[in-house]
Design an enzyme around this catalytic site. Sequence first.
Site, PDB file in Angstrom:
ATOM      1  N   LYS A 156      24.036 -49.770 -99.338  1.00 19.09           N
ATOM      2  CA  LYS A 156      22.651 -49.350 -99.599  1.00 19.09           C
ATOM      3  C   LYS A 156      22.003 -48.736 -98.348  1.00 19.09           C
ATOM      4  O   LYS A 156      21.369 -47.684 -98.385  1.00 19.09           O
ATOM      5  CB  LYS A 156      21.826 -50.556-100.078  1.00 19.09           C
ATOM      6  CG  LYS A 156      20.341 -50.299-100.186  1.00 19.09           C
ATOM      7  CD  LYS A 156      20.046 -49.276-101.263  1.00 19.09           C
ATOM      8  CE  LYS A 156      18.601 -48.827-101.211  1.00 19.09           C
ATOM      9  NZ  LYS A 156      18.277 -47.901-102.294  1.00 19.09           N
TER      10      LYS A 156
ATOM     11  N   CYS B 232      11.600 -46.357 -98.582  1.00 18.17           N
ATOM     12  CA  CYS B 232      13.059 -46.507 -98.501  1.00 18.17           C
ATOM     13  C   CYS B 232      13.630 -45.772 -97.291  1.00 18.17           C
ATOM     14  O   CYS B 232      14.072 -46.391 -96.336  1.00 18.17           O
ATOM     15  CB  CYS B 232      13.708 -45.968 -99.772  1.00 18.17           C
ATOM     16  SG  CYS B 232      12.964 -46.650-101.252  1.00 18.17           S
TER      17      CYS B 232
END
Length: 434
Positions: free
Chosen positions: A232, A286
């Site tokens: 991720k 993010c």
Amino acid sequence: MNAPFDATAALGRKALAHPAPDHQVAVIGLGYIGLPTAAVLASYGWSVCGVDVSQKVVDTVNAGGVHIEERDLDKLVHDAITAQTLVASTEVPTASFYMIAVPTPLGPDNAPDISYVEAAARAIAPRILPGACVIVESTSPVGTTERVAAIIAEARPDLVVPSDGCDEEADIALAYCPERVLPGRIVNELVHNDRVIGGVTPACAERAAVLYTSFVKGDCLTTTARVAETVKLVENSFRDVNIAFANELSMIADVIGVDVWEVIRLANRHPRVNILQPGPGVGGHCIAVDPWFLVAGAPAAARLVRTAREVNDHKAVHTESKIRALLDAAPQGKVALLGLAFKPDIDDFRESPALEIAEALSHTHGNRILVVEPFTDELPPAFGGSGASLVTLDAALRQAEIVVVLVDHTAFKHLSPADLAGKLVFDTRGMLRR
Ligand code: SAJ
């Protein structure tokens, strides 16, 4: 048996024919990821309880509403609430799957703050029964799933909690499965993207895969929790590094005196070159955050990743100083700042460079600042007392001598050379060139 659900055509439907009584999922955190995931799971036949600490969010969802703007989400939530496949609560229920989708912000010195994940683990621990599976979806520093295991093990000495290398039969399963959906396309990507499912043990990954294979049309790839956590962070760091290259090019082009948009357009005609687009900096919760988690895990090794973050943060400072120079060049003029969101066509202002730039300018140039943002009805509180105003695009074009494109919202794309005639124009996104 759950009532039939009229899923959107884009979503497709693969409902469980006979949901067993244990088809219960508790989604902890009803934010940009948790709420869409809860609603999608409900549309695929799961009985879902969405949990949030905010009573307001819980009330909104239980009334069939949404508190965030995201394509297709309002209908999905409304239909799931009507079909009683989704309910919201401030209390964690007993469930067969627990999915943790809470924020993991940056703390001081860009250090990851996993306190919300830890709090979720503590809230789940008293409720969990043997056979249940806990899945962390929150973007997290490597090792967070093991930390969740440790919290549950401490709170529940009666359970055998899986740990790395544990060969004893565990009572529960623990896995990490990062979300990888793009804001604006969340509902579609939740179903169609491939997923990486990392188990604390191989059996944990297999158990978690049961949940994902029930609604994901992409591939579900199993691995270890640590690898999945790293994957991720690597995905978003890859994008950050590539955007940093584009942003650095734009600053180099300013010095050299060439048009960066033309340079990128022509360089991208090379078969193996694909440069991204410069902007006023990188925003969102993010890309502007996650690379720091990788840096925190290996500070001495992560030199390029750290530098990319610094380049992208600096691009916002650079953009602000260029706007200040324009304000100096037209000392009586007003500036129209187009957009506050972190990217086009969303209402999300988190970590937005456009917002930071507009706020900073409002506090020094007050009533010379005209903000145009179709995704809000009022300026955020930080503009309070500055004298800056939120106006329509037409009003801004009537009053402003300077026009700055900070966000390439679709609503701005019809701007023509005639609209901008006689004005100083600074297009940070290259929108007017497309
Ligand atoms: N940006 C540029 N130039 C570009 C592309 C983006 O300046 O060429 C800027 C955007 O304007 C924005 C920021 O980057 O400020 C981030 O936008 P984005 O569209 O690249 O990404 P996010 O933050 O909306 O979503 C990302 C996605 N990750 C990747 O593409 C690797 C998404 O798939 C993740 O699920 C999401 O982060 C997340 O939740 O982690």
